[in-house]
Design a protein around this motif. Structure first.
Motif, mmCIF file in Angstrom:
data_model
loop_
_atom_site.group_PDB
_atom_site.id
_atom_site.type_symbol
_atom_site.label_atom_id
_atom_site.label_comp_id
_atom_site.label_asym_id
_atom_site.label_seq_id
_atom_site.Cartn_x
_atom_site.Cartn_y
_atom_site.Cartn_z
ATOM 1 N N SER A 78 0.832 -1.209 0.000
ATOM 2 C CA SER A 78 0.000 0.000 0.000
ATOM 3 C C SER A 78 0.864 1.256 0.000
ATOM 4 C CB SER A 78 -0.950 -0.008 1.188
ATOM 5 O OG SER A 78 -0.225 -0.051 2.393
ATOM 6 N N ARG A 81 2.294 1.657 -3.539
ATOM 7 C CA ARG A 81 1.292 2.186 -4.472
ATOM 8 C C ARG A 81 1.032 3.673 -4.225
ATOM 9 N NH1 ARG A 81 -0.905 -2.908 -3.764
ATOM 10 N NH2 ARG A 81 -2.239 -2.231 -2.073
ATOM 11 N N PHE A 82 1.069 4.079 -2.973
ATOM 12 C CA PHE A 82 0.845 5.483 -2.646
ATOM 13 C C PHE A 82 1.890 6.378 -3.303
ATOM 14 C CE2 PHE A 82 1.700 9.138 0.118
ATOM 15 C CZ PHE A 82 0.453 9.752 0.106
ATOM 16 N N ASP A 85 1.959 5.325 -7.771
ATOM 17 C CA ASP A 85 0.780 5.290 -8.630
ATOM 18 C C ASP A 85 0.635 6.621 -9.358
ATOM 19 O OD1 ASP A 85 -1.502 4.506 -9.877
ATOM 20 O OD2 ASP A 85 -2.787 4.693 -8.111
ATOM 21 N N ARG A 88 -2.583 9.060 -8.946
ATOM 22 C CA ARG A 88 -2.787 9.864 -7.724
ATOM 23 C C ARG A 88 -2.351 11.308 -7.923
ATOM 24 N NH1 ARG A 88 -3.971 7.908 -2.967
ATOM 25 N NH2 ARG A 88 -2.730 9.505 -1.947
#
Length: 89
Positions: A78, A81-82, A85, A88
């Motif tokens: 997570s 991905r933060f 990504d 975002r």
């Protein structure tokens, strides 16, 4: 004499060494008990080289390996991905 070694600063060292000894002991017991190539008793040693591929496959494909096979090699997915990504931004 005991107060010299049992200071609070030494506890993490005891924990790390204890964990390492525990892992080594676990691996030793695992190999002696369920490894198909290790034969402890005399009857099994006299058998020589066995072509028991099913037992070897069962030993090599343990639960942890089956669990991790199709997963991404990430420690914190997570968090990765933060930061990575592009949607975002």
């Amino acid at each position: 004499m005991a107060s010299r070694w049992l200071r609070p600063e030494v506890y993490p060292l005891f924990a790390a060494v204890g964990l390492a000894v525990g892992i080594c002991g676990f691996q030793l017991v695992r190999n002696i008990c369920i490894n198909p190539e290790v034969r402890v008793n005399k009857v099994n040693r006299a058998a020589g080289v066995l072509d028991n591929f099913a037992e070897g496959e069962k030993y090599a494909e343990n639960f942890l390996r089956k669990f991790a096979r199709n997963r991404e090699p990430e420690i914190m997915p997570s968090l990765n991905r933060f930061f990575t990504d592009p949607s975002r931004n």
